[in-house]
Design a protein around this motif. Structure first.
Motif, PDB file in Angstrom:
ATOM      1  N   ALA A 236     -11.198  -7.771  10.506  1.00  0.00           N
ATOM      2  CA  ALA A 236     -11.522  -7.014   9.119  1.00  0.00           C
ATOM      3  C   ALA A 236     -12.632  -7.841   8.412  1.00  0.00           C
ATOM      4  O   ALA A 236     -12.397  -9.180   8.031  1.00  0.00           O
ATOM      5  N   PRO A 237     -13.686  -7.328   7.891  1.00  0.00           N
ATOM      6  CA  PRO A 237     -14.971  -7.922   7.066  1.00  0.00           C
ATOM      7  C   PRO A 237     -14.286  -8.475   5.817  1.00  0.00           C
ATOM      8  O   PRO A 237     -14.618  -9.445   5.141  1.00  0.00           O
ATOM      9  N   THR A 238     -13.440  -7.532   5.020  1.00  0.00           N
ATOM     10  CA  THR A 238     -12.874  -7.681   3.682  1.00  0.00           C
ATOM     11  C   THR A 238     -11.355  -7.268   3.806  1.00  0.00           C
ATOM     12  O   THR A 238     -10.869  -6.389   4.012  1.00  0.00           O
ATOM     13  N   TRP A 239     -10.693  -7.998   3.059  1.00  0.00           N
ATOM     14  CA  TRP A 239      -9.159  -7.757   2.623  1.00  0.00           C
ATOM     15  C   TRP A 239      -9.199  -7.383   1.378  1.00  0.00           C
ATOM     16  O   TRP A 239      -9.756  -8.041   0.417  1.00  0.00           O
ATOM     17  N   LEU A 240      -8.651  -6.081   1.046  1.00  0.00           N
ATOM     18  CA  LEU A 240      -8.237  -5.675  -0.089  1.00  0.00           C
ATOM     19  C   LEU A 240      -6.964  -5.639  -0.820  1.00  0.00           C
ATOM     20  O   LEU A 240      -6.029  -4.932  -0.075  1.00  0.00           O
ATOM     21  N   VAL A 241      -6.476  -6.476  -1.594  1.00  0.00           N
ATOM     22  CA  VAL A 241      -5.378  -7.124  -1.901  1.00  0.00           C
ATOM     23  C   VAL A 241      -5.140  -7.044  -3.446  1.00  0.00           C
ATOM     24  O   VAL A 241      -5.866  -6.753  -4.465  1.00  0.00           O
ATOM     25  N   HIS A 242      -3.848  -6.939  -3.930  1.00  0.00           N
ATOM     26  CA  HIS A 242      -3.512  -7.041  -5.050  1.00  0.00           C
ATOM     27  C   HIS A 242      -3.679  -8.310  -5.657  1.00  0.00           C
ATOM     28  O   HIS A 242      -3.591  -9.489  -5.415  1.00  0.00           O
ATOM     29  N   ASP A 243      -4.020  -8.350  -6.920  1.00  0.00           N
ATOM     30  CA  ASP A 243      -4.337  -9.517  -7.633  1.00  0.00           C
ATOM     31  C   ASP A 243      -2.949  -9.983  -8.316  1.00  0.00           C
ATOM     32  O   ASP A 243      -2.465  -9.105  -9.124  1.00  0.00           O
TER      33      ASP A 243
ATOM     34  N   VAL B 253     -10.701  -9.607  -1.221  1.00  0.00           N
ATOM     35  CA  VAL B 253     -11.000  -9.231  -2.698  1.00  0.00           C
ATOM     36  C   VAL B 253      -9.857  -8.793  -3.293  1.00  0.00           C
ATOM     37  O   VAL B 253      -9.173  -8.098  -2.995  1.00  0.00           O
ATOM     38  N   PHE B 254      -9.314  -9.622  -4.452  1.00  0.00           N
ATOM     39  CA  PHE B 254      -8.256  -9.429  -5.393  1.00  0.00           C
ATOM     40  C   PHE B 254      -8.760  -8.445  -6.317  1.00  0.00           C
ATOM     41  O   PHE B 254      -9.454  -8.464  -7.089  1.00  0.00           O
ATOM     42  N   VAL B 255      -7.725  -7.245  -6.277  1.00  0.00           N
ATOM     43  CA  VAL B 255      -7.981  -5.917  -7.177  1.00  0.00           C
ATOM     44  C   VAL B 255      -7.284  -6.224  -8.340  1.00  0.00           C
ATOM     45  O   VAL B 255      -6.025  -6.126  -8.147  1.00  0.00           O
ATOM     46  N   ARG B 256      -7.870  -6.308  -9.709  1.00  0.00           N
ATOM     47  CA  ARG B 256      -7.036  -6.425 -10.869  1.00  0.00           C
ATOM     48  C   ARG B 256      -7.412  -5.228 -11.463  1.00  0.00           C
ATOM     49  O   ARG B 256      -8.471  -4.796 -12.282  1.00  0.00           O
TER      50      ARG B 256
ATOM     51  N   GLN C  48       0.901  -1.182  -0.072  1.00  0.00           N
ATOM     52  CA  GLN C  48       0.063   0.015  -0.032  1.00  0.00           C
ATOM     53  C   GLN C  48       0.743   1.397   0.114  1.00  0.00           C
ATOM     54  O   GLN C  48       1.853   1.153   0.649  1.00  0.00           O
ATOM     55  N   PHE C  49       0.594   2.359  -0.583  1.00  0.00           N
ATOM     56  CA  PHE C  49       1.177   3.466  -0.725  1.00  0.00           C
ATOM     57  C   PHE C  49       1.240   4.113   0.522  1.00  0.00           C
ATOM     58  O   PHE C  49       0.589   4.060   1.466  1.00  0.00           O
ATOM     59  N   HIS C  50       2.952   4.360   0.837  1.00  0.00           N
ATOM     60  CA  HIS C  50       3.246   5.273   2.111  1.00  0.00           C
ATOM     61  C   HIS C  50       2.986   4.531   3.267  1.00  0.00           C
ATOM     62  O   HIS C  50       2.944   4.663   4.499  1.00  0.00           O
TER      63      HIS C  50
ATOM     64  N   LEU D 101      -6.900   1.195  -4.622  1.00  0.00           N
ATOM     65  CA  LEU D 101      -8.147   0.751  -3.719  1.00  0.00           C
ATOM     66  C   LEU D 101      -7.492  -0.280  -2.702  1.00  0.00           C
ATOM     67  O   LEU D 101      -8.238  -0.604  -1.861  1.00  0.00           O
ATOM     68  N   ILE D 102      -6.249  -0.380  -2.659  1.00  0.00           N
ATOM     69  CA  ILE D 102      -5.461  -1.288  -1.740  1.00  0.00           C
ATOM     70  C   ILE D 102      -5.491  -0.709  -0.195  1.00  0.00           C
ATOM     71  O   ILE D 102      -4.887   0.505  -0.170  1.00  0.00           O
TER      72      ILE D 102
END
Length: 552
Positions: free
Chosen positions: A505-512, A481-484, A100-102, A495-496
């Motif tokens: 956490a209900p949802t993990w937002l990660v890189h595809d 959720v794998f973000v492509r 994730q940025f920063h 979006l990460i």
């Protein structure tokens, strides 16, 4: 006709000043005492602050708006860690998915930023209203600016300066963001007020308060604090020498050190070395080019980064090209022009003239404010950044608004007095004061469409993130959720977003990561995996091996 269209923005401010003066000169005015008292009550700054908060709340539109740019997401992560009682979180087992940025994702989870703003956000995090504290900080800044200019000039001038700052076309949307300038701005104004009180009374408590405000700014934005400390330090040293109150200076310095000391502990917890800042270590690992200086660090990042983070490095390399000492005068002019354009927009030339007149009519207190704003631009000449990213100079906008309002008030008041055959004195008569308040009324009327336009822009800019969050908020049960991203994805729309506590956490937002996704799915078998395809704005459920589920 084209000439009239071109000259319109130049002539309109002059026309407003002349109209206000003309109306004030000829309105029946039997008893002008009420005009002189207008805005002079003790509640007036509180009203200005409350209106500022309300305007910013209208523009933002929610007590929990989504983070639009990646800096905001990093600040919110830091605040959520602190709200849970942690300075850092546990590093991610598969960090390549969570980049994730920063933000450091290994060996600990932590934002690269200093502690100040994250700490200040904590009460809002506890209440579930993360926007609460930035809104209150904006209100504090608005009330302080009104009170300061009223103290140095007149209530009408204070109201005009406040509105010029609040409604500035290039900065109005900066007020509604999870960014540290919303805190460093009022800290500058608090320091300015404390300095005025100390010079007036010589009391130690005001010098200590000044030191605390500057140190709190350093805890929030260190380079910005340096810019404030330079002119402030000169004034303080001269005052202490004149009064021979060296113990007061020692007490103020000790108080400032106490406030700033958590930074050293943060350094130790995040980087393992109390002398190395997270910001510096982050640059080493993720973006070697993103650091002060006049050379381009072409060293590659120490970690293999996803494409959007590589794009960030490419984009932020561009401002470093040509960023050398011989080009600094031109860079200074370009940045200063951008700051002035942020403040005045299409009215730059006429309002610049009024600002010069206002500065000439001002006392040394406003000269100090403008010296601080100049110091802010000069200090940042050690750092390359895109020209349009003038957010770094937010703290210099209040004194700029103050001298502009002073110039407008002096001209309008003088014209009103002359037209009314009351003499040529500045705006100190009832008619001169009335002319200033008429301009305040014009600013209020102008502010309505400005605020409406800022709200529409906020809705438009946040639509991308809001649509994504609305989509994932309806997912049943714990999920990944794998973000492509699409091939043309702009890196600033990240979006990460790492949660402080993965388990809750209900949802993990990660890189595809394509064929590697099954590794993370196996790590959390109770979470339902999904693939978000940005190009189609589509959510696809996945099998445990990472392939699309049947029928998807």
């Amino acid at each position: 006709m084209s000439l009239l269209y071109t000259a319109g923005p130049l002539l309109l401010p002059l026309g407003l000043v002349l109209t206000a003066a003309l109306v004030a000169a000829h309105l029946p005015l039997q008893d002008g005492g009420w005009i002189e008292r207008l805005g002079g009550g003790r509640w007036a700054p509180w009203i200005a602050g409350a209106v500022t908060t309300l305007v910013c709340a209208v523009i933002w539109g929610s007590p929990a708006p989504v983070a639009i740019i990646h800096d905001e997401a990093a600040y919110l992560l830091q605040a959520r860690l602190l709200a849970a009682g942690h300075l850092v979180g546990p590093g991610r087992t598969l960090p390549e998915f969570f980049e994730q940025f920063h933000v450091f994702v290994t060996p600990v989870l932590a934002a690269k930023y200093p502690l100040g703003f994250g700490l200040a956000l904590v009460p809002g995090i506890w209440l579930g209203w993360p926007a609460l504290m930035p809104l209150l900080f904006n209100g504090l800044a608005g009330g302080l600016l009104f009170a300061l200019v009223r103290r140095l000039s007149a209530p009408g001038c204070g109201a005009l300066a406040w509105l010029l700052w609040l409604l500035a076309p290039g900065t109005i949307t900066y007020h509604t963001a999870y960014l540290s300038e919303t805190l460093s701005g009022p800290l500058w104004l608090l320091a300015w007020w404390a300095l005025l009180e100390w010079r007036l009374t010589g009391e130690r408590r005001w010098l200590v308060g000044l030191s605390v405000a500057v140190a709190a700014c350093a805890l929030t934005r260190p380079l910005t604090a340096v810019a404030l400390a330079i002119p402030t330090g000169l004034v303080v040293l001269m005052g202490v020498y004149r009064r021979q109150r060296w113990l007061d200076l020692l007490a103020a310095g000790a108080a400032g050190l106490v406030v700033i000391s958590p930074l050293f502990y943060q350094n130790y917890r995040v980087t393992g070395d109390w002398r190395v800042t997270p910001w510096e270590r982050y640059a080493d690992i993720y973006a070697p080019v993103d650091r002060p200086g006049f050379t381009i660090d072409s060293a590659p990042p120490q970690r293999a980064l996803p494409k959007d983070m590589r794009d960030y490095i490419v984009t932020f390399t561009e401002p470093h090209v040509g960023f050398v000492p011989r080009n600094l005068p031109g860079i200074f002019v370009e940045r200063s022009h951008q700051v002035l354009h942020d403040a005045w927009g299409e009215w730059l030339l006429p309002l610049a003239l009024f600002a010069v007149l206002g500065l000439m009519a001002s006392g040394r207190e406003l000269w100090f404010g403008m010296a601080s704003a100049l110091s802010l631009v000069l200090v940042h000449l050690v750092f390359a950044h895109p020209l349009n990213w003038s957010l770094y100079y937010q703290e210099g906008q209040p004194p700029l608004a103050a001298v502009t309002a002073t110039g407008l008030a002096v001209v309008a008041g003088s014209l009103a007095n002359r037209m009314g055959r009351r003499g040529a004195s500045p705006a100190i008569t009832p008619r001169g004061t009335l002319a200033v308040w008429l301009m305040v009324g014009c600013a209020v009327a102008t502010g309505v469409p400005i605020v409406r336009a800022a709200r529409e822009r906020e809705v438009h800019v946040s639509a991308y993130h809001q649509a994504f969050h609305d989509l994932i908020s309806g997912l049943p049960g714990p999920s990944i959720v794998f973000v492509r991203y699409s091939r043309v994805h702009p890196f600033w729309n990240s979006l990460i977003d790492n949660p402080p506590d993965l388990d809750r956490a209900p949802t993990w937002l990660v890189h595809d990561r394509g064929t590697e996704n099954h590794r993370l799915i196996e790590l959390a078998p109770r979470r339902t995996p999904y693939l978000y395809v940005e190009q189609r704005k589509e959510l696809i459920q996945l099998n445990p091996d990472g392939s699309p589920a049947s029928g998807q």
